[in-house]
Design an enzyme around this catalytic site. Structure first.
Site, short mmCIF file in Angstrom:
data_model
loop_
_atom_site.label_atom_id
_atom_site.label_comp_id
_atom_site.label_asym_id
_atom_site.label_seq_id
_atom_site.Cartn_x
_atom_site.Cartn_y
_atom_site.Cartn_z
CG ASP A 182 16.26 13.63 30.03
OD1 ASP A 182 17.27 13.75 28.91
OD2 ASP A 182 16.06 14.35 30.91
NE ARG A 210 27.97 16.82 18.67
CZ ARG A 210 27.37 16.17 18.94
NH1 ARG A 210 27.60 15.52 19.65
NH2 ARG A 210 26.32 16.88 18.51
CG ASP A 212 24.77 14.01 21.49
OD1 ASP A 212 24.39 14.65 20.44
OD2 ASP A 212 23.56 13.69 22.06
CD GLU A 248 24.23 18.72 19.42
OE1 GLU A 248 23.55 18.80 18.67
OE2 GLU A 248 23.67 17.87 20.32
CG ASN A 313 26.35 19.17 13.18
OD1 ASN A 313 25.19 19.48 12.39
ND2 ASN A 313 25.81 19.09 13.79
C1 AAO Z 1 15.51 8.68 16.71
C2 AAO Z 1 14.67 8.90 15.89
C3 AAO Z 1 13.60 9.87 16.44
C4 AAO Z 1 13.02 8.55 17.82
C5 AAO Z 1 14.24 7.96 18.63
C6 AAO Z 1 14.17 7.67 20.21
O1 AAO Z 1 14.95 9.63 14.82
O2 AAO Z 1 12.47 9.51 15.91
O3 AAO Z 1 12.35 8.65 18.68
O4 AAO Z 1 15.48 7.74 17.61
O5 AAO Z 1 13.46 6.30 19.65
C7 AAO Z 1 19.50 11.81 16.52
C8 AAO Z 1 18.66 12.00 15.55
C9 AAO Z 1 17.99 10.84 16.40
C10 AAO Z 1 17.66 10.15 16.32
C11 AAO Z 1 18.57 10.02 17.90
C12 AAO Z 1 18.20 8.86 18.33
O6 AAO Z 1 19.42 13.06 14.93
O7 AAO Z 1 16.71 11.40 15.02
O8 AAO Z 1 15.96 9.36 17.03
O9 AAO Z 1 20.08 10.06 17.20
O10 AAO Z 1 19.04 8.10 17.99
C13 AAO Z 1 17.54 18.65 18.90
C14 AAO Z 1 18.78 18.65 19.99
C15 AAO Z 1 20.37 18.26 19.48
C16 AAO Z 1 19.89 16.67 18.56
C17 AAO Z 1 19.51 17.46 17.82
C18 AAO Z 1 19.30 16.25 16.13
O11 AAO Z 1 18.67 19.72 20.80
O12 AAO Z 1 21.16 17.68 20.77
O13 AAO Z 1 17.83 17.23 18.01
N1 AAO Z 1 21.56 16.78 18.06
C19 AAO Z 1 22.58 16.12 18.65
C20 AAO Z 1 22.72 14.73 17.80
C21 AAO Z 1 21.93 13.43 17.05
C22 AAO Z 1 21.38 13.19 17.78
C23 AAO Z 1 21.49 13.61 19.64
C24 AAO Z 1 21.48 14.91 20.23
C25 AAO Z 1 20.53 12.68 20.74
O14 AAO Z 1 23.41 15.88 17.52
O15 AAO Z 1 22.71 13.70 15.80
O16 AAO Z 1 19.85 12.25 17.82
O17 AAO Z 1 21.71 11.77 20.95
C26 AAO Z 1 15.27 22.59 17.29
C27 AAO Z 1 16.35 23.45 18.60
C28 AAO Z 1 17.28 22.29 18.80
C29 AAO Z 1 16.42 21.21 18.16
C30 AAO Z 1 15.74 21.29 16.90
C31 AAO Z 1 15.53 19.16 15.84
O18 AAO Z 1 15.65 23.57 15.93
O19 AAO Z 1 16.26 24.65 18.68
O20 AAO Z 1 17.88 22.06 19.74
O21 AAO Z 1 17.73 20.06 17.83
O22 AAO Z 1 14.93 22.05 17.08
O23 AAO Z 1 14.21 18.52 17.13
C32 AAO Z 1 14.94 26.16 12.94
C33 AAO Z 1 15.01 26.90 14.45
C34 AAO Z 1 15.97 26.09 14.94
C35 AAO Z 1 14.92 24.73 14.81
C36 AAO Z 1 15.06 24.39 14.00
C37 AAO Z 1 14.42 22.91 13.56
O24 AAO Z 1 16.65 25.97 12.72
O25 AAO Z 1 15.81 28.03 14.53
O26 AAO Z 1 15.87 26.38 16.61
O27 AAO Z 1 13.79 24.08 12.87
O28 AAO Z 1 13.16 22.38 14.24
#
Ligand code: AAO
Length: 512
Positions: A182, A210, A212, A248, A313
């Protein structure tokens, strides 16, 4: 004088909400994982001629190469440096794409990963898309360069160093998102490196970003960075034009951080939109599309001029991010076309259309174990080209939703009705609705299990119109259904519940 200054300053800021689209265009498409060479060709052969306004492109900067699993799409969310080389292409190809797309009025919006670098367990070496070295143990990224001084770890208070609880705003911003290192965005040096990266893209000709993981950055840090950004390249944009910023932030309610904290910086992704729309069209939880009479702010969504809206998305189409099972995707093509059709007909928000590649889902206990699968690739890991079939669909595993006739024609509908208010709403109290946009366009949905036969006031000038869903206007004829609008503006709509696409859309540019 003071007032003038204030007006000037607020004028500058407000431009960050402005899409920078050409005035006759309204909609951007996310060409997820496409190669720059394919995007350049698509701008010239398809997007420009069909009135698409812009493209969200995958992150162009250098990232960690991940081999376990084998080249997942999400490796591109693990930056190693801000050099422009990735699976989509090198810097020269990126520049060529921006120039060629800009020249046909289709602008480029970059997915900017500025919250973090790669995962903490990335190790060390040069397995990155430009070959820059990295060492996650010592937090060294010489390609930028960043050192251990540039990361947040001192501030994070969780045991794991990762975000553990989304109801604590400090964790969400100061700890690691899924272990991604971070960045300390309050540091002038870090802000400067990020601004240099974004300004390089602006000078090449991109029209916005965008941001991220914006939820994981303090709004004030984002503000400081965007205040350092240059105006857009005057080769294509008016002088003084500011980059569009869309952040985002996933806010479905019930967490410590809300979207509104980010409105001062630019637009924000409205994740409630696709989650609710999916329920309405799938008829889950007793939802009916007739409830959409006050769709938009009336549903508790963010203000219209702050919202970036989308049906799905790249995350939630495969169970990442948020939205859950209700999200409509190309896998449910019939419902998906209705959802995208509704979004593009409705005036709320700045609309983004998704364009995907196919993968085989393997859903076990509600989770897709194939959620990591990267773009169609050759055996050496390089991304496959987007090929175009004789019927104008895409080959090589690319879905190209934006080329589906119904979706492409609804982009043209949105352009045609741009600026017109929503008028003549009609519904049957259930799953049939219709509405118009001024005197420019009208759309009717039959999502009931029975046929529809209604005569409605369209508000359109009298004449014969081509439905742009079952076909379109070609020369002097319609290739699909024709709709006759009488001199009083009324028209009869019969839509079978088993129609391939149970909706009809007409507009003044598809009139015989
Ligand atoms: C990968 C591996 C991980 C490893 C990491 C590091 O999967 O296991 O630890 O590498 O080695 C993308 C992938 C990730 C990937 C990452 C890096 O999705 O799997 O990790 O690349 O390679 C949060 C964030 C949001 C993010 C989203 C995926 O807030 O910013 O997670 N989106 C962006 C991109 C995405 C990217 C990243 C960010 C990182 O679009 O492609 O990740 O650059 C809650 C929170 C959300 C949170 C979600 C998921 O949501 O509110 O903020 O999003 O949890 O953790 C209900 C709730 C809802 C909740 C949801 C899920 O619907 O109402 O609020 O349940 O629990």
């Amino acid at each position: 004088m003071k007032l003038l200054l204030l007006l000037l300053v607020s004028g500058l800021c407000s431009a960050q909400y402005n899409s920078n689209f050409r005035s006759d265009r309204t909609t951007m498409v996310h060409l997820f994982e496409w190669r720059w060479a394919d995007i350049a060709a698509e701008c010239e052969r398809y997007l420009g001629p069909n009135g698409f306004a812009g493209i969200q492109v995958s992150p162009p900067n250098e990232n960690l190469i991940i081999t376990s699993p084998n080249r997942p799409w999400w490796e591109r969310y693990q930056p190693i440096s801000y050099k422009l080389c990735s699976r989509s292409g090198n810097e020269q190809q990126f520049r060529d794409m921006v120039t060629r797309c800009n020249n046909v009025g289709v602008y480029i919006y970059v997915d900017a990963i500025i919250n973090h670098m790669c995962g903490a367990a990335g190790g060390s070496g040069t397995r990155s898309t430009c070959g820059s070295s990295y060492n996650t143990g010592s937090k060294d990224f010489p390609g930028v360069p960043y050192s251990y001084l540039d990361f947040n770890d001192g501030k994070c208070r969780t045991g794991s160093g990762n975000i553990e609880n989304y109801s604590d705003a400090y964790q969400v911003r100061d700890c690691r998102l899924v272990s991604l290192l971070d960045l300390a965005l309050e540091k002038d040096y870090v802000r400067g490196k990020i601004a240099d990266y974004l300004n390089n893209l602006i000078s090449i000709g991109v029209a916005g970003f965008r941001l991220d993981a914006a939820k994981h950055m303090w709004p004030g840090d984002i503000k400081a960075i965007i205040s350092r950004l240059n105006n857009l390249n005057t080769k294509w944009f008016p002088s003084g034009a500011r980059p569009l910023i869309f952040q985002e932030v996933i806010d479905l309610g019930g967490e410590a951080i809300s979207s509104s904290e980010y409105f001062g910086n630019g637009r924000v992704t409205e994740f409630k939109y696709g989650a609710k729309l999916g329920n309405l069209i799938r008829k889950w939880n007793g939802e009916k599309i007739s409830y959409m009479r006050n769709w938009g702010e009336g549903w508790g969504f963010m203000p219209n001029d702050r919202a970036l809206v989308f049906v799905d998305n790249h995350d939630n189409q495969r169970g990442h991010g948020a939205g859950g099972a209700s999200i409509l995707t190309f896998f449910d093509a019939r419902l998906y076309k209705m959802g995208v059709g509704f979004m593009l007909a409705h005036p709320y928000g700045l609309a983004r259309v998704m364009s995907s590649y196919r993968w085989t889902r393997n859903i076990v206990n509600g989770q897709d174990s194939n959620d990591w699968i990267g773009p169609p690739a050759n055996s050496d890991g390089s991304t496959k080209a987007v090929t175009i079939n004789a019927d104008s669909t895409c080959g090589n595993g690319w879905v190209c939703e934006h080329r589906w006739r119904q979706i492409k024609n609804m982009v043209i509908f949105r352009n045609t009705v741009n600026g017109q208010g929503l008028v003549n709403w009609w519904d049957n109290g259930g799953h049939q609705v219709a509405f118009g946009r001024g005197n420019r366009g009208f759309i009717v949905f039959n999502n009931e299990g029975y046929n529809m036969d209604v005569t409605l006031n369209t508000g359109l000038p009298a004449g014969t119109y081509c439905d742009v869903i079952s076909g379109q206007k070609e020369g002097t004829r319609c290739t699909g259904i024709q709709i006759s609008v009488a001199s009083n503006g009324s028209a009869r709509f019969t839509i079978s519940s088993s129609a391939e696409d149970p909706f009809v859309a007409i507009h003044v540019n598809a009139k015989l």
